[in-house]
Design an enzyme around this catalytic site. Sequence first.
Site, PDB file in Angstrom:
ATOM      1  N   TYR A 169      12.119  55.172 -16.201  1.00 21.67           N
ATOM      2  CA  TYR A 169      12.435  53.748 -16.117  1.00 21.67           C
ATOM      3  C   TYR A 169      11.333  53.058 -15.335  1.00 21.67           C
ATOM      4  CZ  TYR A 169      14.828  49.408 -14.769  1.00 21.67           C
ATOM      5  OH  TYR A 169      15.180  48.085 -14.577  1.00 21.67           O
ATOM      6  N   ASP A 264       4.075  55.273 -11.522  1.00 20.68           N
ATOM      7  CA  ASP A 264       5.080  54.315 -11.065  1.00 20.68           C
ATOM      8  C   ASP A 264       5.892  54.995  -9.969  1.00 20.68           C
ATOM      9  OD1 ASP A 264       7.074  52.551 -10.617  1.00 20.68           O
ATOM     10  OD2 ASP A 264       7.866  52.520 -12.662  1.00 20.68           O
ATOM     11  N   LYS A 292      10.942  49.104  -3.737  1.00 20.83           N
ATOM     12  CA  LYS A 292      12.060  49.656  -2.966  1.00 20.83           C
ATOM     13  C   LYS A 292      11.739  49.851  -1.473  1.00 20.83           C
ATOM     14  CE  LYS A 292      14.551  51.137  -6.974  1.00 20.83           C
ATOM     15  NZ  LYS A 292      14.010  51.582  -8.242  1.00 20.83           N
TER      16      LYS A 292
HETATM   17  C1  LIG Z   1      13.567  50.577  -9.386  1.00 14.28           C
HETATM   18  C2  LIG Z   1      12.402  50.907 -10.229  1.00 14.28           C
HETATM   19  C3  LIG Z   1      11.668  49.916 -10.921  1.00 14.28           C
HETATM   20  C4  LIG Z   1      12.094  48.475 -10.933  1.00 14.28           C
HETATM   21  O1  LIG Z   1      12.058  47.900  -9.678  1.00 14.28           O
HETATM   22  P1  LIG Z   1      12.906  46.552  -9.421  1.00 14.28           P
HETATM   23  O2  LIG Z   1      12.595  46.208  -7.994  1.00 14.28           O
HETATM   24  O3  LIG Z   1      14.328  46.914  -9.664  1.00 14.28           O
HETATM   25  O4  LIG Z   1      12.398  45.535 -10.369  1.00 14.28           O
HETATM   26  C5  LIG Z   1      10.548  50.300 -11.612  1.00 14.28           C
HETATM   27  N1  LIG Z   1      10.156  51.581 -11.647  1.00 14.28           N
HETATM   28  C6  LIG Z   1      10.823  52.551 -11.005  1.00 14.28           C
HETATM   29  C7  LIG Z   1      10.304  53.936 -11.057  1.00 14.28           C
HETATM   30  C8  LIG Z   1      11.973  52.248 -10.296  1.00 14.28           C
HETATM   31  O5  LIG Z   1      12.648  53.230  -9.682  1.00 14.28           O
END
Ligand SMILES: *Cc1c(COP(=O)(O)O)cnc(C)c1O
Length: 457
Positions: A169, A264, A292
Site C-alpha cells: 500500500y 516507501d 507516520k
Molecule cells: C500509511 C502509509 C501510506 C499513506 O500515508 P498517509 O499518511 O495515510 O497518507 C503510504 N505508504 C505506506 C507504506 C503507508 O504505510
Amino acid sequence: MLESFKKMFSGNEGELPVNTGTKPDISREKSAELYEKAKNYFPGGVNSPVRAFKSVYGTPLFIQKGDGCYVWDADGNQFIDFCASWGPLILGHNHPKVREKVTEVMQNGMSFGAPTALENELAELIIKNNRFVEKIRFTSSGTEAVMSAIRLARGYTGKDKILKFEGCYHGHSDSLLVKAGSGLVTFGETSSKGVPKSFAEETIVIPLNDEHAITAAFAQFKDQIAAVIIEGIPANNGLLMQEKSFVKFLEQTCKDNSALLIFDEVITGFRIGFEGAAAYYDVKPDIVTYGKIIGGGLPVGMYGASAEIMGHISPDGGVYQAGTLSGNPVAMAAGIAQLTELLRNGFYKELNAKTKEFAESIQRFASARSYKLKVFHVGSIFWFAFTDKDKIQTAEDIDVASMDKFKQFHRELLNRGIYIGPSGYEVGFVSAAHTKIELEKAKRAILDALDIVFRNK
Ligand SMILES: *Cc1c(COP(=O)(O)O)cnc(C)c1O
C-alpha cells in the site's frame, strides 16, 4: 445488551452475533450514539474507511483520550492500545516530551507559510542520522510524499511507467490505487472507482518475493520503467517479510535498467530502526518516503534522495511540488521531539527485544496447543495470521477465510481491554510506553481470546 443498542446495530454489517465467549461485551452505547451521528456527516461515519469496523463485529469505538500505551473510549472503557494511530505513536500516546514541545511552539502561532528554523532542525536530525537522504522535502501526509516521489522519479528519468507489488500500500494517489490483473506481469487494474484506466495503464503490478516477475516486467517494458516502488517491509496487508536476496535482486535490476528504486518507508521508517527497512536489508534506494512516526502524531510526510536527484524539484528543477501547510511549525515540533527520543542509545534495541519476546511467547503458547496461528514480527511490528504456513510473503499467501477467526479474536480482545486495528490485514505496533507489565497483561488477554477462538471453531 441494551435494546436501543441492538437497534443501532441493525442493518450494520458489523452486527454482534451471540456472545459465546467467557466475557460480556463491553458497553458501546456512547460510541454507537456518536457513530449514528457521524453517519450523517461522513460517508460511512468516518474520515478513513478502515475505521468503520466493517471487517470486525460492532460499530467503531470513539476514542476520548490516550495516555502512554492506553486509550479510553467514549463509554469509559480502557484499552491497552496496539494500533498506535496506525503507527505514528512509537513513544505511546501523549508523550510528555512531544506534548511539551508542541505546546511551547504553539504559543508563537500555528502556521506562516514561510520558512521557520524548526524545519531546519527536523531536517538536520534526519539527514545527519540517515545515510539514504541528502536533501528532503516535507509534505503533510504519506500519500503526498509517495505521490511526489513518483512524480520526481518520472521527471528525473523521463520515463512514465511505475512498477509496484501486489500487497503493498502506498497511500491513495491515483497511480497507486491499482491491483494485479491475472497473469505474472500485468497492467494495474484500478482498485478504486474514479481512477482513469489510462492512469492505471502506467502502473505495472507484479507479485512480491518473485525475482522472475521482476525480470519479466523489465523485459516486457524495456526502457519504459521510471521507478519501482516497494514498501520497505510490506506491512499494510499483513506483514509480508521479503527475502533479503529478493530485495537485493530488485536493487540490482533497477540499477541495470536505469530505473529508480523507491522505498516507501511511511510505516517502516523510524520503526525498524532510525534508518528503517533500507538499513535492515542493507540496500540503497534512490528515493525514500517517510510519514507516520516522523510527525509524532501530527500530519507530516517526507521524501528524500541524493542532492542530485532532489535538485529536480522546484524551484531548483522542473518537477513541481508544493504545500500550504508543508513544514508546519507545530507538526515539525512534534517530529523533533519524537525523533530526538528515538536517537537515544539503545532505544530500538530495547523496543525490538520487548516485541520479540511478546510475539514469541504468544507463538509458543499457540504452537503448544496446535492452534493455527502465526505471530509474524519484525522490529516493533507484529501481525497475527490465522494460518499454519511458516511464511507468508505475498498477498496471495493470505488465507481470506481465516479472517473470520480474526473477527472473533478482535471482539474477544476488546472485551478484555486490548485494542488492535479493526482488520485482520492490519499489523500491530508495540511502543516504548508498553511496559513489561502491560505486555504481560496483554499477552494473558490474547491467550484467553485465542482459547475461545479455537474452542469455538
Ligand atoms: C500509511 C502509509 C501510506 C499513506 O500515508 P498517509 O499518511 O495515510 O497518507 C503510504 N505508504 C505506506 C507504506 C503507508 O504505510
